[in-house]
Write an enzyme that holds these catalytic residues in place. Structure first.
Site, PDB file in Angstrom:
ATOM      1  N   LYS A 216      27.061  33.675 -25.319  1.00  0.00           N
ATOM      2  CA  LYS A 216      28.311  34.396 -25.534  1.00  0.00           C
ATOM      3  C   LYS A 216      29.054  33.825 -26.746  1.00  0.00           C
ATOM      4  O   LYS A 216      28.872  32.660 -27.113  1.00  0.00           O
ATOM      5  CB  LYS A 216      29.224  34.246 -24.318  1.00  0.00           C
ATOM      6  CG  LYS A 216      28.747  34.915 -23.053  1.00  0.00           C
ATOM      7  CD  LYS A 216      29.716  34.627 -21.918  1.00  0.00           C
ATOM      8  CE  LYS A 216      29.283  35.298 -20.627  1.00  0.00           C
ATOM      9  NZ  LYS A 216      29.359  36.765 -20.712  1.00  0.00           N
TER      10      LYS A 216
ATOM     11  N   ARG B   9      23.245  40.790 -12.504  1.00  0.00           N
ATOM     12  CA  ARG B   9      22.454  41.803 -11.798  1.00  0.00           C
ATOM     13  C   ARG B   9      21.142  41.226 -11.269  1.00  0.00           C
ATOM     14  O   ARG B   9      20.582  41.742 -10.298  1.00  0.00           O
ATOM     15  CB  ARG B   9      22.215  43.001 -12.717  1.00  0.00           C
ATOM     16  CG  ARG B   9      21.379  42.736 -13.940  1.00  0.00           C
ATOM     17  CD  ARG B   9      21.542  43.798 -15.010  1.00  0.00           C
ATOM     18  NE  ARG B   9      22.864  43.746 -15.629  1.00  0.00           N
ATOM     19  CZ  ARG B   9      23.276  44.604 -16.562  1.00  0.00           C
ATOM     20  NH1 ARG B   9      22.480  45.583 -16.966  1.00  0.00           N
ATOM     21  NH2 ARG B   9      24.474  44.484 -17.096  1.00  0.00           N
TER      22      ARG B   9
END
Length: 544
Positions: A321, A395
């Site tokens: 990130k 996920r």
């Protein structure tokens, strides 16, 4: 009965797994020192109770609504509507100078002459949101005033009394209690641990109804759950790793009659092939944990499974990130926090529905053991997933837990909650959660439950045109398909639900707040915990 400690591997249906590694005295001492840095979790909130009298010397609050009505002298005009018998004690000259309008959250400290009331609070038009905002403004104002008095060396009142109008409905009462208990919430890692000044709030009514009693009990459980979820999400990640989360969940279960915790360690996860969790957690020195909380009341009406994302810190992995905002990734387990907190409240309320909570916990860090774009991971149950972006890790752990829920528990309905996609922040902003579901009934139930406890949801589509993008080239499915990000993430998760009634709650926006509003303060919000509790409550008494 609470389950094992995080260092203990539970026996599975296939037989006992490998024993966990022993923890040295040195590492135990280091862990204790880290844990001791933090405020107590769960933290404390003001006690709110119904009373028939304020009590001698207790500061009191007069309520005013922003309603045009005829004044006591007979002249008409835009005047506040006064609630409670103590309105008659308001000093006329003070009112004439102040000219209050009763707007929600309008707060004034009252003169003390003659032993009159101490505070004047506006509650607006009387909607639940007005009552919520008014209560939060009150507790923030009263606490700030008390801290000034304390710093000046003066005695501080710890109790506050509020005379409620007899016609107040339960929705407004619930919102008012949420605001009173959560509006002054604070979380600070500091050597100077000042407690919240207001410890008790008495809601005064001559004859409290049974409906009020029931609404108050639910509101207290809901607000406590919200605060616990905030505590967990706000805790810094140099302490909060998967093991810490697992031990906190065990502690919560130990203190809640009827709630059971089982903690699965990395050896159990390896034996049972939780490939998503192991891949995501592979780059960290703190191995993953699967938290399983169980509430099994006698005569239970159905079985629900709640799954919460428990990424205790997220660097993005190899798909790292940007540095800006990465410090906020301590709250990337806000979905898991909501599930832990909701299970505690459901058990405290003794709701007659069997509920299982699953929180797959991992740290997504960067090292020689980190998983890579292009890897193929075998999820629990055998489905293979092609990795395209290691920053879409949530996920993967949810997929393992969903598949486990289907195979192990076969529930009537399955709900997952996660800070999953930045796309939902773009779509819905910071105060509304995204709701995906494969059934209209479940979507409507959750939306109604959220609306009744002050949490807003907006249903998003599961686009058929995007479903094919989930199919993989190297594996059965592709982890991060092209297309609208929030929707394709939900479509990926749907692959692991086996057609059961299912809902996915994406709370990437409302899980964190940048500023204070209503009963929310800056930081972790505890969003979704109240919705889950209210959803189960409605299932328990047929209010779907």
């Amino acid at each position: 009965m609470a389950g094992s400690q995080a260092s203990t591997t539970e026996a599975s249906e296939a037989g006992a797994s490998k024993p966990a590694k022993a923890t040295s005295a040195t590492s135990s001492g280091s862990r204790a020192r880290r844990d001791g840095m933090l405020p107590p979790v769960p933290g404390s909130l003001p006690d709110v109770r119904l009373a028939t009298a304020a009590g001698r010397g207790v500061p009191r609050v007069v309520l005013a609504g922003s309603t045009a009505q005829q004044t006591s002298t007979g002249s008409a005009g835009e005047q506040p509507a006064w609630y409670g018998p103590e309105a008659a004690a308001l000093p006329a000259d003070w009112l004439a100078e102040l000219r209050p309008r009763g707007k929600a959250g309008e707060l004034h400290r009252m003169p003390l002459a003659g032993g009159g009331p101490n505070w004047l609070l506006g509650v607006g038009a009387g909607t639940p949101e007005d009552w919520r905002s008014a209560a939060a403004a009150l507790i923030r104002g009263v606490d700030a005033d008390a801290e000034r008095e304390r710093d000046a060396g003066r005695r501080v009142a710890r109790v506050l009394a509020i005379a409620l109008p007899a016609e107040l409905d339960t929705a407004a009462l619930t919102a008012f209690v949420h605001g009173l208990r959560l509006g002054g919430y604070r979380y600070l890692v500091s050597g100077d641990r000042k407690d919240q000044p207001t410890r008790e709030i008495r809601l005064v009514a001559s004859e409290p109804s049974a409906q009020w009693q029931g609404a108050l009990a639910e509101a207290i459980a809901q607000s406590s759950a919200t605060a616990l979820a905030r505590d967990l999400a706000n805790s810094p990640s140099n302490v909060k790793n998967p093991d810490w989360m697992a031990r906190l969940a065990s502690k919560v279960a130990e203190g809640t009659p009827g709630l059971r915790a089982e903690i699965r360690d990395e050896h159990w996860l390896t034996e049972h092939r939780f490939g998503g969790m192991l891949a995501v957690g592979g780059g960290s020195a703190s191995p993953p944990r699967l938290i399983e909380l169980s509430w099994r009341p006698r005569g239970a009406r159905g079985h629900l499974v709640l799954v919460g994302k428990g990424i205790t810190f997220d660097t993005g992995g190899i798909s790292v990130k940007p540095a800006d905002g990465m410090h906020l990734m301590r709250t990337d387990m806000a979905g898991g926090a909501a599930v832990v907190a909701a299970l505690r409240a459901i058990a405290e309320l003794r709701l007659p529905v069997r509920v299982t909570g699953l929180v797959p916990c991992a740290e997504n860090l960067i090292s020689g053991g980190a998983y890579r774009p292009g890897d193929v991971v075998r999820q629990y149950g055998g489905t293979t997933t092609e990795i395209t972006n290691t920053d879409a890790e949530g996920r993967l752990v949810l997929a393992d837990a969903l598949a486990y829920a289907v195979r192990r528990h076969k529930p009537d309905a399955l709900i997952d909650v996660a800070t999953l996609t930045g796309a939902m922040k773009v779509s819905l902003g910071l105060r509304t959660g995204g709701l995906f579901s494969n059934t209209d009934e479940l979507a409507e139930e959750l939306t109604r439950a959220g609306a009744s406890v002050g949490e807003s949801w907006w249903r998003m589509p599961l686009l058929a045109d995007s479903a094919e993008a989930v199919r993989g080239e190297l594996g059965d499915v592709r982890q991060c398909p092209p297309g609208p990000g929030g929707i394709t993430a939900a479509l990926f998760l749907r692959e692991f639900t086996d057609g059961l009634p299912w809902a996915h709650l994406d709370i990437a926006g409302p899980a964190r707040a940048e500023k204070t509003y209503a009963d929310v303060v800056a930081g972790a919000t505890g969003f979704a915990a109240r919705t889950l509790i209210e959803f189960v409550s409605r299932r328990s008494d047929g209010r779907r």
